[in-house]
Enzyme design. Structure first.
Site, PDB file in Angstrom:
ATOM      1  N   ARG A 168     -23.034  27.503  33.070  1.00  0.00           N
ATOM      2  CA  ARG A 168     -21.864  28.353  33.322  1.00  0.00           C
ATOM      3  C   ARG A 168     -22.261  29.826  33.304  1.00  0.00           C
ATOM      4  O   ARG A 168     -21.754  30.628  34.094  1.00  0.00           O
ATOM      5  CB  ARG A 168     -20.780  28.082  32.266  1.00  0.00           C
ATOM      6  CG  ARG A 168     -20.105  26.731  32.427  1.00  0.00           C
ATOM      7  CD  ARG A 168     -19.266  26.375  31.211  1.00  0.00           C
ATOM      8  NE  ARG A 168     -18.175  27.318  30.994  1.00  0.00           N
ATOM      9  CZ  ARG A 168     -17.443  27.351  29.886  1.00  0.00           C
ATOM     10  NH1 ARG A 168     -17.702  26.512  28.893  1.00  0.00           N
ATOM     11  NH2 ARG A 168     -16.460  28.222  29.765  1.00  0.00           N
TER      12      ARG A 168
ATOM     13  N   ARG B 288     -16.684  18.893  23.298  1.00  0.00           N
ATOM     14  CA  ARG B 288     -16.409  18.613  24.707  1.00  0.00           C
ATOM     15  C   ARG B 288     -17.689  18.749  25.527  1.00  0.00           C
ATOM     16  O   ARG B 288     -18.570  19.550  25.195  1.00  0.00           O
ATOM     17  CB  ARG B 288     -15.367  19.590  25.260  1.00  0.00           C
ATOM     18  CG  ARG B 288     -14.001  19.497  24.598  1.00  0.00           C
ATOM     19  CD  ARG B 288     -12.993  20.386  25.283  1.00  0.00           C
ATOM     20  NE  ARG B 288     -13.478  21.773  25.397  1.00  0.00           N
ATOM     21  CZ  ARG B 288     -12.752  22.764  25.887  1.00  0.00           C
ATOM     22  NH1 ARG B 288     -11.533  22.543  26.329  1.00  0.00           N
ATOM     23  NH2 ARG B 288     -13.252  23.982  25.945  1.00  0.00           N
TER      24      ARG B 288
END
Length: 219
Positions: free
Chosen positions: A172, A161
């Site tokens: 992140r 992904r």
């Protein structure tokens, strides 16, 4: 017992939250579940959240806080809860303190799952998901398929992904360090933080956490 679970992406918070909540007989309250439930049920907060998300904007803290408070007000959370993904920043942490204080309650512990950054990247960037069924998850190191790129369960194609790519994972982590990690110091000042290593087998981490948590019940 009232617990907040914190840790970087890839620390295994969701997995540990499920096991700990079951062992402690308290509900597992995750931000993702809150958003999905409110949006699918069409609640006023869910509709507000959907507006922001559809516009590609961040959902304001006030909406997230409202969802969390509504969930904590439910009967099954009267004796305690485990929060996963909330609070995500200092503002949310202060709101949680105010909510609990208004009810004469307080947190029992903030469980900090500690994982080296390189291990986080390895865990997430190595994931491969089946296109035919996203519940079939493999890993290039920890859970290799019998045939590279092919799902053992249904024969579907395995892919990485976009959210799992190394550059995305590191971004992140930057967000976690800047926005969420400060709540650890915030709660350390209250003497609530319990830090454990999240390395090792799932059962080992769960046992480590159970042994580290305070035994008293603040209900």
């Amino acid at each position: 017992m009232r617990i907040v679970l914190v840790g970087p992406p890839g620390a295994g918070k969701g997995t540990q939250a499920a096991y700990l909540a079951k062992n402690l007989a308290i509900p597992h309250i995750s931000t993702g579940d809150l958003f999905r439930a409110n949006i699918s049920q069409g609640t006023p907060l869910g509709l507000k959240a959907k507006e922001y998300m559809s516009a590609g904007q961040l959902v304001p803290d006030s909406v997230t806080i409202g969802m969390a408070e509504d969930r904590m007000d439910q009967e099954d959370a009267a004796g305690g809860f485990l929060l996963d993904g909330f609070p995500r920043n200092i503002g949310q942490a202060e709101a949680l303190d105010a909510y609990l204080s208004g009810k004469g309650l307080r947190l029992d512990a903030v469980l900090d799952l500690e994982v080296p950054e390189d291990e986080v990247v390895k865990r997430i960037a190595g994931r491969r998901i089946c296109r035919a069924d996203s519940s079939h998850v493999f890993h290039v190191i920890y859970n290799q398929p019998r045939t590279e790129g092919v799902c053992d369960v249904c024969g579907g194609e395995l892919y990485q992904r976009d959210d799992d790519r190394e550059d995305t994972v590191r971004k992140r982590l930057e967000v976690y360090h800047s926005e969420t990690e400060p709540i650890i110091d915030y709660y350390k000042a209250q003497g609530l933080v319990v830090t454990i290593s999240a390395l090792g087998k799932v059962a080992e981490v769960t046992q480590r956490a159970m042994e580290a948590l305070p035994s008293r019940d603040a209900s």
